[in-house]
Scaffold this motif. Sequence first.
Motif, short mmCIF file in Angstrom:
data_model
loop_
_atom_site.label_atom_id
_atom_site.label_comp_id
_atom_site.label_asym_id
_atom_site.label_seq_id
_atom_site.Cartn_x
_atom_site.Cartn_y
_atom_site.Cartn_z
N GLY A 1 0.84 -1.19 0.00
CA GLY A 1 0.00 0.00 0.00
C GLY A 1 0.87 1.24 0.00
O GLY A 1 1.65 1.48 -0.91
N ARG A 2 0.77 2.05 1.07
CA ARG A 2 1.60 3.25 1.19
C ARG A 2 2.88 3.00 1.98
O ARG A 2 3.70 3.90 2.13
N GLN A 3 3.04 1.80 2.50
CA GLN A 3 4.23 1.49 3.29
C GLN A 3 5.34 0.98 2.38
O GLN A 3 5.11 0.19 1.46
N ARG A 4 6.54 1.45 2.68
CA ARG A 4 7.73 1.04 1.93
C ARG A 4 8.80 0.62 2.92
O ARG A 4 9.04 1.30 3.92
N LYS A 5 9.45 -0.49 2.63
CA LYS A 5 10.46 -1.00 3.55
C LYS A 5 11.58 -1.65 2.74
O LYS A 5 11.33 -2.45 1.83
N GLY A 6 12.80 -1.30 3.08
CA GLY A 6 13.95 -1.89 2.41
C GLY A 6 14.08 -3.38 2.72
O GLY A 6 13.62 -3.86 3.76
N MET A 7 14.71 -4.11 1.82
CA MET A 7 14.90 -5.54 2.01
C MET A 7 16.27 -5.94 1.46
O MET A 7 16.85 -5.25 0.62
N LYS A 8 16.79 -7.04 1.98
CA LYS A 8 18.06 -7.56 1.49
C LYS A 8 17.91 -7.96 0.03
O LYS A 8 16.86 -8.45 -0.40
N SER A 9 18.94 -7.77 -0.72
CA SER A 9 18.90 -8.09 -2.14
C SER A 9 18.87 -9.60 -2.34
O SER A 9 19.84 -10.31 -2.00
N PRO A 10 17.79 -10.15 -2.91
CA PRO A 10 17.77 -11.59 -3.19
C PRO A 10 18.75 -11.96 -4.30
O PRO A 10 19.19 -13.11 -4.36
N ILE A 11 19.12 -10.97 -5.14
CA ILE A 11 20.12 -11.24 -6.18
C ILE A 11 21.48 -11.52 -5.54
O ILE A 11 22.19 -12.45 -5.93
N THR A 12 21.83 -10.72 -4.53
CA THR A 12 23.08 -10.97 -3.80
C THR A 12 23.01 -12.28 -3.04
O THR A 12 23.99 -13.04 -3.00
N GLN A 13 21.86 -12.57 -2.45
CA GLN A 13 21.69 -13.79 -1.68
C GLN A 13 21.93 -15.03 -2.53
O GLN A 13 22.69 -15.93 -2.15
N VAL A 14 21.31 -15.09 -3.71
CA VAL A 14 21.45 -16.28 -4.55
C VAL A 14 22.85 -16.34 -5.16
O VAL A 14 23.38 -17.42 -5.43
N LYS A 15 23.51 -15.18 -5.34
CA LYS A 15 24.91 -15.19 -5.80
C LYS A 15 25.81 -15.82 -4.76
O LYS A 15 26.73 -16.60 -5.09
N MET A 16 25.59 -15.53 -3.49
CA MET A 16 26.39 -16.14 -2.43
C MET A 16 26.17 -17.64 -2.37
O MET A 16 27.10 -18.43 -2.13
N GLN A 17 24.93 -18.06 -2.58
CA GLN A 17 24.64 -19.49 -2.61
C GLN A 17 25.39 -20.18 -3.75
O GLN A 17 25.96 -21.26 -3.57
N ALA A 18 25.38 -19.54 -4.92
CA ALA A 18 26.07 -20.11 -6.07
C ALA A 18 27.57 -20.19 -5.84
O ALA A 18 28.22 -21.18 -6.22
N ASP A 19 28.15 -19.17 -5.21
CA ASP A 19 29.59 -19.18 -4.93
C ASP A 19 29.96 -20.35 -4.02
O ASP A 19 30.98 -21.03 -4.24
N LEU A 20 29.14 -20.61 -2.99
CA LEU A 20 29.45 -21.71 -2.08
C LEU A 20 29.32 -23.04 -2.79
O LEU A 20 30.18 -23.93 -2.65
#
Length: 344
Positions: free
Chosen positions: A92-111
Amino acid sequence: MIVKEKEGSIPTDKMGRAGYDAEKQMAFYLRRAFSESPDIFVFNDIRFVRNGEAAQIDHLVLHRYGFFLIESKSVTGAIEVNKQLEFVRVFGRQRKGMKSPITQVKMQADLLQALLNDNKESLRRKLMLGMVQGSFGEQRFDRLVAVSDNGIINRKGCDPPGLVKADRVATVVEDLIARRDKTRGFTGAMRLAFADKKTTKQLQEDDMPAFTAGELDLIRSFLLDNDQPYVNRPPVVGQVVSPPETPPPLPAAANVQSVAAQIVRESPAQTQSSFSCRHCNATNVEIVYGQYGYYFKCNDCSKNTKIDFTCRCGVKSKISKKGQVFSWKCSSCGNNDHFYTNPS
């Protein structure tokens, strides 16, 4: 082929349930697309640990050219992403920052890449007349963030790589495999010879040797054998973790609730003779791997017997292989024990 289904109990909290539903939705799309594909292998909810760091991967697709790691995101409103790849949730009118899922899945791929390269000698053949050891290069690891069907993606002046709606994932996987197929053999060489500059660059990026059937089988078994489900709390990629404490395993007889109706248990002790063919009752059986996982094959009548091993706690247990020795492990209570050793 679906190698590993989505497991675990349904969360009771609202956010946990939303994430669970998003992963189930993605697992459904992958099952519908690839359940009958003989050389595309889907692992849902799989976790790897290397050097004290863990990566929980929502969905992993192994194919003849590499891997797709898919991070499912439950979005009931919208997500925005800007040119700096910064993510914002919008309700709605609320906005909240979130961790980048693109960075998250990149870290998974690196491991995962590092774990596979730790074991490349046993998983990949040698190339160039046996002079170069095959390995797992970064280009073999494609990454997708799958936004649930009811979510909206607002792309603020950019098109982040791998950010798609869940129902598009299977098509993205199929398209990439098809592109790489077109670079192979005589036809691929001819396309490259007569391509314009832009097409030549794309063909060169897509050109990649395929895994052999033997390598695919080794990689698939390795991924299953190294899956380490987390029992006590959700994992965090990049966080140093200690192995969960598990109680000593109960005696084998107490842990076994059933080994499917097809498996005949002749005695309460877990011995080689405890398992027999459901067709001829012979005990001359061995475990082999097929389209739907491990099963017993009878060496007397050549017929098959399904393995459906359930722990005392009521959770279906995983069978893993090391050489000719098979073990079981419960993903819920952590109990584990020897299951069977194939006759030499």
